[in-house]
Every structure is written in structure tokens, then in C-alpha cells.
Write an enzyme that holds these catalytic residues in place. Structure first.
Site, PDB file in Angstrom:
ATOM      1  N   HIS A  76     -24.040 -60.048  31.731  1.00  0.00           N
ATOM      2  CA  HIS A  76     -24.058 -60.944  30.586  1.00  0.00           C
ATOM      3  C   HIS A  76     -25.198 -60.546  29.661  1.00  0.00           C
ATOM      4  O   HIS A  76     -26.329 -60.370  30.112  1.00  0.00           O
ATOM      5  CB  HIS A  76     -24.200 -62.402  31.040  1.00  0.00           C
ATOM      6  CG  HIS A  76     -23.036 -62.861  31.842  1.00  0.00           C
ATOM      7  ND1 HIS A  76     -23.013 -62.824  33.230  1.00  0.00           N
ATOM      8  CD2 HIS A  76     -21.813 -63.327  31.468  1.00  0.00           C
ATOM      9  CE1 HIS A  76     -21.847 -63.263  33.655  1.00  0.00           C
ATOM     10  NE2 HIS A  76     -21.104 -63.579  32.612  1.00  0.00           N
ATOM     11  N   HIS A  87     -19.921 -61.788  27.744  1.00  0.00           N
ATOM     12  CA  HIS A  87     -19.453 -61.486  29.094  1.00  0.00           C
ATOM     13  C   HIS A  87     -18.840 -60.090  29.046  1.00  0.00           C
ATOM     14  O   HIS A  87     -18.011 -59.813  28.176  1.00  0.00           O
ATOM     15  CB  HIS A  87     -18.353 -62.455  29.545  1.00  0.00           C
ATOM     16  CG  HIS A  87     -18.720 -63.899  29.486  1.00  0.00           C
ATOM     17  ND1 HIS A  87     -19.106 -64.607  30.604  1.00  0.00           N
ATOM     18  CD2 HIS A  87     -18.721 -64.785  28.469  1.00  0.00           C
ATOM     19  CE1 HIS A  87     -19.336 -65.867  30.270  1.00  0.00           C
ATOM     20  NE2 HIS A  87     -19.109 -66.002  28.979  1.00  0.00           N
ATOM     21  N   CYS A 139     -21.708 -66.343  35.616  1.00  0.00           N
ATOM     22  CA  CYS A 139     -22.282 -66.700  34.315  1.00  0.00           C
ATOM     23  C   CYS A 139     -23.154 -67.957  34.307  1.00  0.00           C
ATOM     24  O   CYS A 139     -24.228 -67.941  33.681  1.00  0.00           O
ATOM     25  CB  CYS A 139     -21.190 -66.771  33.253  1.00  0.00           C
ATOM     26  SG  CYS A 139     -19.578 -67.252  33.818  1.00  0.00           S
ATOM     27  N   ASP A 188     -20.537 -57.336  37.100  1.00  0.00           N
ATOM     28  CA  ASP A 188     -20.630 -58.448  36.162  1.00  0.00           C
ATOM     29  C   ASP A 188     -21.945 -58.375  35.387  1.00  0.00           C
ATOM     30  O   ASP A 188     -23.008 -58.242  35.994  1.00  0.00           O
ATOM     31  CB  ASP A 188     -20.570 -59.750  36.963  1.00  0.00           C
ATOM     32  CG  ASP A 188     -20.100 -60.915  36.139  1.00  0.00           C
ATOM     33  OD1 ASP A 188     -19.808 -60.719  34.949  1.00  0.00           O
ATOM     34  OD2 ASP A 188     -20.021 -62.027  36.695  1.00  0.00           O
ATOM     35  N   GLN A 200     -18.023 -58.120  41.436  1.00  0.00           N
ATOM     36  CA  GLN A 200     -17.734 -57.591  40.105  1.00  0.00           C
ATOM     37  C   GLN A 200     -18.941 -56.830  39.588  1.00  0.00           C
ATOM     38  O   GLN A 200     -20.078 -57.152  39.945  1.00  0.00           O
ATOM     39  CB  GLN A 200     -17.423 -58.721  39.123  1.00  0.00           C
ATOM     40  CG  GLN A 200     -16.076 -59.388  39.319  1.00  0.00           C
ATOM     41  CD  GLN A 200     -15.812 -60.443  38.260  1.00  0.00           C
ATOM     42  OE1 GLN A 200     -16.733 -61.106  37.794  1.00  0.00           O
ATOM     43  NE2 GLN A 200     -14.568 -60.601  37.871  1.00  0.00           N
ATOM     44  N   LYS A 248     -12.460 -62.120  22.018  1.00  0.00           N
ATOM     45  CA  LYS A 248     -12.641 -61.150  23.099  1.00  0.00           C
ATOM     46  C   LYS A 248     -11.916 -59.850  22.771  1.00  0.00           C
ATOM     47  O   LYS A 248     -10.997 -59.817  21.953  1.00  0.00           O
ATOM     48  CB  LYS A 248     -12.124 -61.709  24.418  1.00  0.00           C
ATOM     49  CG  LYS A 248     -10.650 -62.054  24.418  1.00  0.00           C
ATOM     50  CD  LYS A 248     -10.183 -62.560  25.783  1.00  0.00           C
ATOM     51  CE  LYS A 248      -8.692 -62.886  25.748  1.00  0.00           C
ATOM     52  NZ  LYS A 248      -8.160 -63.232  27.072  1.00  0.00           N
ATOM     53  N   ARG A 304     -13.260 -66.965  45.499  1.00  0.00           N
ATOM     54  CA  ARG A 304     -12.287 -67.815  44.824  1.00  0.00           C
ATOM     55  C   ARG A 304     -11.214 -68.207  45.829  1.00  0.00           C
ATOM     56  O   ARG A 304     -10.669 -67.364  46.527  1.00  0.00           O
ATOM     57  CB  ARG A 304     -11.680 -67.104  43.607  1.00  0.00           C
ATOM     58  CG  ARG A 304     -12.730 -66.850  42.532  1.00  0.00           C
ATOM     59  CD  ARG A 304     -12.181 -66.231  41.268  1.00  0.00           C
ATOM     60  NE  ARG A 304     -13.267 -65.958  40.322  1.00  0.00           N
ATOM     61  CZ  ARG A 304     -13.116 -65.334  39.163  1.00  0.00           C
ATOM     62  NH1 ARG A 304     -11.918 -64.908  38.790  1.00  0.00           N
ATOM     63  NH2 ARG A 304     -14.160 -65.127  38.368  1.00  0.00           N
TER      64      ARG A 304
END
Length: 799
Positions: free
Chosen positions: A543, A674, A492, A541, A539, A624, A521
Site C-alpha cells: 500500500h 492498493h 490494508c 501486498d 499476497q 482502478k 479467508r
């Protein structure tokens, strides 16, 4: 996706004593890992992160090894148990004198159906300091009282002479961040104000109650957590009685519990073995038959230190995590006295079925430089039939364990030289890449723009985003020309830089950035678990940057995306809207408008009543939608998510031109969404592996077709068939080995080839193949071109 920093402490976490919660830095990964093979299930330290400077500690000055001579050898019923009990009894006398001074005043209790009670069946008035939830439940029905594990009470107000600090209920949770590591997947349905608490069934009430619920193991996650927490105490009591174990922490998990014990060094021979399971279970049965009451006692810091003298681990918790001049609580059942916030079941007799499940080595506070501890896991139920059903499910889970299947099917390997990072073997890479392609097909149809961002950044980026403050220990950091850099753990902040890279107009919005960038991570080595907890992953992922008036439509689009994905996988799902927490950042009116937009989107998608609200459980940066999916074994997984973020756009100064000419109205802040459908591709691979049990559907299968010649005379024709299928994009092999025909067919079925194409003289002459499925169903003869069209149809329909 953003790594959420827990804004509030859930009711589950509050059920543990502040002292115990302080010690619970590293909890077990998910309970699915109990289905490991024997080697994985019984070994492995909690470990450290992959850098020497990190790892949670009680404080910076604490000595690494504190166990010392507190345990020298296994000893039955050691003398210090009696000494501790004597201290407990002395403190209990002091507390009773305090309680004798409390004034019992009449109270009323309202049940969930709205009925209000103020007296029992005999007409005795309900009173503060006297009446318990058990008394109230018994007024309704004795069966209700006997079956409830715990009460959930919402007080109208406390009586005048009740002080939470005096009652050991004050203090601040100093390690709320560690809640992220606790593996309890579900959370309470309602917002927990300061006056809504889980309450022991036998603990006197301290005020009138506007709502009292009696929670049963079968129906409520809080009840199960309390039940398993109490079972951990029973396990601890057995370990003390049998071996003189020095107990450290023993929390509940999403499915069971464990207790960590100091059993000395290697010379003491205290390490757990499988042979210990039966004696422990037998001792637990004795404790259960005794129906020992769980008794709550408030203690001062000094009293606690006196009570646990000789146990250096409890002493360290008390010394470092309980402020001077404050109180905490302990619970007693039988011989055991333990630091604990509670609550607990009324007595040990409620635990009708108990089993030890596995053991492992670990370390105090998850740091390998600290004392080595012994961890024993257990499971328990209020009914023996439940235990039998659980054991049957565990056997099924072992068969479906993704680590076992990945090894059998030659999909993935791991190596100690890159712990926590999967090596994707050719057949595993086929599935991995197909999952990514599947999501990319949706991106193309749904208006997403794929981007590629750097893997490493100057740490200044993470200071700007706020992640460095809360997340640096979980990042791989290194020096670059005298400055600190790090590998990205999420996408992000980089996406925010791209949005800010040029002037944006309201006409440009929404902008949907999608990124399959590699993330790292720095998980603790002991927390690594197959593909469900790794250090290197990708991911799906994305946005979305949108105007406030576009939130509803974008969320609706994301939910439709999610539905399409999980319907394809053959999985069901549940939706939860998590709203503004107490520590939320940003304007409340904006939160209210955003939550209303999410609710409208969820109503339009699932219908009114098709989702539930989780008040106060949103991220600190925005509300969320939590999406919980159920696999073929009815296990719940949190994979997909949709989160609104008001804070990163502020931190990065993101804005767009509104087109307005009015002064001060020319620019506005976008809302950031997200969202992920799969979440981690690695974790989704593991989930699907177990969901399908290794029987991959054709569209996802790494082994789709095996051509089997009846005789080597037809090998050339088989190769021609293979080449035709390969050119059409199918994974097709030919078995040209010297094995018998029957063995070749069986091998292909064991290897989970979706179809076996049998070829003999007739098929070679006719340009056909004889089709069998992996379940040994004979589908008959088809022209090769007809077969190809059939397979294409299956692939196109994701079958």
C-alpha cells in the site's frame, strides 16, 4: 489487497432474471477446473464455510429440506410439463391483450457506423412494439441477422406507453454482492445506463435507438454469455424430458454453463452418472434440430407461482425474491418454461455443437444442510469446429493442470484436516520462496519498506474499515476474553494503523508499505479449488500512501513494476481503466482528477490507444487499473492490480502535515494505492505451473541439476560436483541409485531437472562434466567452474 464490494451489477448479471439471480449464491470457480482429474472433476459438494453459523440462505425461516416428493424417480416426459405449458398459454393470452393496446409509433435506429435507418428494404417503417433487432439487421444483411446472437441497444428514450415495471424489467437486484462469485471474467466495454440493454434479436423495440450493435459469439463476451445461457436452458429441457428433473438454477459461466437439478434423495437413484452424458447429448440434438424459438413472457408473481407449482425450489425463489405486486419474466423454448431475465439467442438451432463435460453433487444455495442437488456442466458453440478445438485445448489443459503437475513433481499436498490450506513440500517451497524473493528484490530497488503486521485483530478494526459489514461471513472469527476477534483476510486496515501511528509530513510521502503477511479467508468448502481458491494464502501486498500530486508517478512506477514481472514470466498483458461507478463514495471532482492522473500514467506507459476504458466499473472507493495477463495457452488471468482508495484514509482519519501555515490547510488526507503484482502467491504458483507446463525455467526451478555417474566408480567425483554447485546456491542432486545410466538420465528428464551432468572417466580426470538438457540436447563438455558461471548467468537473467 482490499476485497472489492461490487458497486454495480454488470450487464451479464442483469441478463439473468431477478429471481434466478437471487438464487445464484454460489457459482462455479473458474472454468480451468474443468480440467481436473476424474476424481476431482466428478465429486465434491459446494459445502459450507468453516463455521456453523454462516452460509447463504434464501431467508432465515426457510426449511432446510424442501425437495420432498417433488422428485421420486426418473420419469420421461412427466405430466407436470404439460400442466405448466397450459398455464403459460393462459398467461400468454392475457399479455397479448395488453400488447394489442400498445400504439406502434415510428422509430429510428442508429448503427455503430453512425448510419440511421427508419425503414426496411421494402420501405416498411420501423415501429415500436413491431420492429425487432432481427428486422433491423436483416435490412443491412440477412447474414448479419442470422449470425448475431443478441443485440446491444442504447435507447434515446422509451415510447410513452412502455413501462419497465409492467414489462418485468423493474425491481432491485437483492443479491448484487453475489456477483463477486460469478465466474465471468470480462465485462462490457461501455457504461450501462438504464437505457443500454442486451436485447433479444426477436423482441420488439420500445423506442428509437441511438446505438444498436449486433453481437456475435466469436467477437463479444456478452454474445458468448447469452449463447451459453441459452444452452443452459436447452440442457434443462433435456433433463426435464429425460428424467423429470426438478430444475433449480442454470447460469452461464466464463466458459460454458451448468444446470442444478433436484433428483431426489439417495433412495430415488436420480444421481447423475457418466452414462447419462450420451442420452443428454442426443436429446439436446433433437431440441436443436427442432429450432425451437426462445419466447419471452412477462408474468406476475401470482402467475409465476401458479406456473411453477410443484417445483419447491422455483416456488421459494418466487416467494422470497419477487416483491408482491410486481412482475418478472419467463422464457419458453419447446417444452421448457423457466424463470429468466434473458436475453437469449433467437432459436435453439443456433447451437450447432454441444457436449456435456462433467457432473458433480452440490446443495441448494451452497449449504450442506439444504437439499442435495445434481449439477451437470456443458459447453456449446455455433460451429462444430469450435467444439473440436475446445476439446483439444481441454486435453492440453489437463496435461498442464497445476494439481496434476504439483502431485507428479511432489510440490504440494492437501489434507482434509486443513481443507483449503496447502502443505508446501520441500520442492514446492523452493518455488514459493523464490517467487517471494523475486518480488522482494524489486522492493529493494523500487523503494518499498517491508513490514510485518499481526495475523489476528479485534473485530472493531474491521468495523472501522467497513469490511465487517460486507465481508464477515468470509472471515474466521473467534472469541477472545469475551470479545470477537478475527484472522485478517487482507492487510490494508493494519497498514492504515501503522500510517496513523505517528505524525507524517508531506516530505515523508510517498510511503510504500509491503507485507507478505499470511491471510485467511473462510471460503465455502465446495468453492475450494487446488491453489486457485484457498483459505490460507500470502499476497505480495503493498500500500502506497501519497499526495494527490504524486498519484501519476506512483501509478507509473507500479505499472513498470508489473511489466518487469510479467516480461520475466514470458506473459503478455492488457490494461483497463475502470472509472467511477454509480455508487461511488467521495467527491466527484477528486474522482475526476484521480482518473485523469491514472489515464496520463497509462498513456505514458502504454501509449494512447494502448489501453481501454471500462466506464463505471471502478471500485466504490476509487478508480482502478485492471491488468489481465495471458499465459502460454492464451488464457486470461486477473492477477496484478492497481487501485486508488479515497475511503480508508477517511475511515482511519489518516492525514499528513502539509507544511502550510494557513488555517485549515495544515493537514491533508493522503491517497492510498492498493497494488499487487502477483496477487496471491498460491494462485500465481498455479498460473505459472500451467503456463510453463511444469517445465520451470532455471531461476525458478526446484530441480536444477542432476549429476549422473556412468559407473559407481565416479560417485565420489559426482558428489564433489554436487557440493560445488550447492555452495553456489543451485539445487543439485546426484543419482547414486542402482538404475542403469540410461534410466538415470531419463528419470532426471521426466523429473524436469533443467540439466543432467554426465560423469565418466574422462570427465573425472579433466575436472569437467558432460551437459545434457531436459529436452535431451547434448551441449558437450565443460569445466565445472565454467558451468557454474554459465548457470549463474542464466539465473541472473531469469532464464
Amino acid at each position: 489487497m482490499a476485497a472489492e464490494i461490487p458497486p454495480d451489477v454488470s450487464a451479464l448479471w442483469q441478463s439473468l432474471s431477478p429471481a434466478v439471480r437471487a438464487a445464484l449464491i454460489e457459482s462455479e470457480s473458474n472454468q480451468a477446473s474443468s480440467a481436473n482429474d476424474d476424481k476431482d472433476a466428478k465429486s465434491g459438494l459446494q459445502g459450507r464455510r468453516a463455521k456453523a453459523s454462516t452460509g447463504p440462505r434464501m431467508d432465515d425461516t426457510a426449511a432446510n429440506l424442501i425437495g420432498g416428493a417433488s422428485f421420486e424417480k426418473r420419469t420421461k416426459n412427466p405430466g407436470w410439463i404439460k400442466v405448466r405449458a397450459d398455464v403459460y398459454d393462459a398467461v400468454k393470452e392475457r399479455r397479448q391483450k395488453e400488447l394489442d393496446g400498445k400504439i406502434p409509433v415510428d422509430i429510428a435506429v442508429t448503427l455503430p457506423d453512425g448510419k440511421t435507418l427508419s425503414e426496411d428494404k421494402e420501405g416498411t417503417k420501423f415501429q415500436a412494439w413491431r420492429t425487432t433487432p432481427f428486422d433491423v439487421a436483416a435490412t443491412v444483411s440477412r447474414g448479419l441477422a442470422d449470425n448475431a446472437s443478441v443485440a446491444r441497444v442504447t435507447y434515446v428514450a422509451y415510447v410513452a406507453d412502455y413501462d419497465p415495471e409492467e414489462d418485468g424489467m423493474g425491481g432491485v437486484d437483492t443479491l448484487a454482492d453475489s456477483m463477486a462469485e460469478l465466474t465471468v471474467e470480462d465485462k462490457p466495454d461501455e457504461e450501462k445506463s438504464g437505457l443500454t440493454l442486451l436485447w433479444d434479436m426477436n423482441r420488439p423495440l420500445v423506442g428509437s435507438v441511438s446505438k444498436m450493435e449486433f453481437l456475435k459469439f466469436e467477437d463479444d463476451v456478452d454474445a458468448r454469455t447469452v449463447f451459453w445461457h441459452s444452452s443452459a436452458h436447452v440442457l434443462g429441457e433435456a433433463l426435464e424430458r429425460l428424467y423429470g428433473a426438478r430444475l433449480t438454477i442454470g447460469p452461464p459461466l466464463a466458459g460454458g454453463f451448468y444446470y442444478d437439478s433436484y433428483m431426489g434423495d439417495s433412495a430415488s437413484d436420480g444421481a447423475f452418472k457418466e452414462e447419462d452424458y450420451q442420452p443428454v447429448e442426443a436429446e439436446v440434438q433433437k431440441i436443436v434440430k427442432e429450432k425451437q424459438k426462445f419466447e419471452r413472457l412477462v408474468v406476475t408473481k401470482e402467475e409465476a407461482l401458479d406456473m411453477f407449482a410443484g417445483n419447491p425450489f422455483k416456488e421459494q425463489i418466487i416467494s422470497t425474491k419477487i416483491p408482491d405486486g410486481t412482475r418478472t419474466t419467463v422464457y419458453r423454448c419447446g417444452d421448457l418454461v423457466d424463470l429468466c431475465r434473458g436475453p437469449h439467442v433467437p432459436n435453439t438451432g443456433r447451437i450447432k455443437a454441444f457436449a456435456t463435460t462433467r457432473h458433480s453433487a452440490t446443495n441448494w444455495l451452497g449449504d450442506t444442510e439444504n437439499d442435495s442437488l445434481q449439477r451437470m456442466y456443458g459447453i456449446s458453440f455455433p460451429d462444430k469446429k469450435m467444439l473440436k478445438a475446445w476439446q483439444e485445448n481441454q486435453e492440453k489443459a489437463k496435461e498442464r493442470d497445476h494439481r496434476r503437475i504439483a502431485q507428479q513433481q511432489d510440490l504440494v499436498m492437501f489434507h482434509e484436516l486443513s481443507a483449503g490450506s496447502a502443505f508446501w513440500l520441500p520442492h514446492g517451497a523452493r518455488i514459493y520462496n523464490k517467487l517471494i524473493s523475486f518480488i522482494k528484490e524489486h522492493y529493494w530497488k523500487r523503494g518499498y519498506d517491508e513490514i510485518i503486521t499481526p495475523n489476528v485483530y479485534n473485530l472493531d478494526l474491521w468495523h472501522q474499515s467497513g469490511h465487517a459489514m460486507h465481508y464477515k461471513d468470509a472471515m474466521f472469527c473467534f472469541d477472545v476474553e469475551g470479545k470477537e476477534w478475527a484472522m485478517k483476510p487482507m492487510n490494508c486496515p493494519g497498514h492504515c494503523l501503522m500510517f496513523a501511528g505517528k505524525i507524517r509530513s508531506y516530505r515523508d510521502l510517498p510511503i510504500r508499505f509491503a507485507d507478505f503477511g499470511v491471510l485467511h479467508r473462510n471460503e465455502l468448502s465446495g468453492a475450494l479449488s487446488g491453489l486457485t481458491r484457498v483459505r490460507r494464502f500470502q499476497q505480495d501486498d503493498a500500500h502506497i500512501y501519497c499526495r494527490e500530486d504524486q498519484i501519476e508517478q506512483e501509478v507509473l512506477g507500479a505499472l513498470d513494476f508489473m511489466k518487469s514481472v510479467y516480461t520475466t514470466f514470458g506473459m503478455t498483458y492488457k490494461l483497463e481503466l475502470s472509472t467511477r461507478p454509480k455508487k461511488a463514495l467521495g467527491d466527484k471532482e477528486l474522482w475526476d482528477r484521480a482518473e485523469a492522473a491514472l489515464a496520463r500514467a497509462m498513456d505514458a506507459f502504454a501509449g494512447k490507444g494502448g489501453w481501454r476504458e471500462n466506464p463505471g466499473d471502478g471500485a466504490f472507493y476509487g478508480p482502478k487499473i485492471d491488468i489481465k495477463v495471458m499465459d502460454a495457452m492464451e488464457r486470461v488471468h486477473q492477477c496484478a492490480t492497481v487501485q486508488l482508495d479515497f475511503q480508508l484514509p477517511i475511515r482511519f482519519g489518516l492525514e499528513y502535515n502539509t507544511g502550510s501555515k494557513e488555517e485549515g490547510e495544515q493537514f491533508a488526507r493522503p491517497v492510498m494505492v492498493h497494488r499487487a503484482m502477483l496477487g496471491s502467491v498460491e494462485r500465481m504458483f498455479a498460473v505459472l505451473c500451467e503456463h510453463y507446463g511444469g517445465k520451470w525455467p532455471l531461476w525458478l526451478s526446484p530441480r536444477q541439476v542432476m549429476v549422473v555417474p556412468v559407473h559407481k566408480e565416479w560417485n565420489d567425483y559426482c558428489q564433489e560436483v554436487r557440493d560445488k554447485l550447492h555452495n553456489e546456491g543451485f539445487y543439485c542432486d546426484v543419482d547414486l541409485s542402482k538404475a542403469t545410466f540410461q534410466k538415470k538420465v531419463r528419470n532426471a528428464q521426466i523429473d524436469q531437472y533443467n540439466f543432467q551432468l554426465v560423469v565418466g572417466e574422462a570427465e573425472a580426470k579433466n575436472g569437467t562434466v558432460n551437459i545434457r538438457t531436459r529436452d535431451n540436447k547434448v551441449e558437450g563438455e565443460k569445466k565445472v567452474d565454467e558451468l557454474i558461471e554459465y548457470l549463474k548467468q542464466l539465473r541472473a537473467e531469469y532464464k
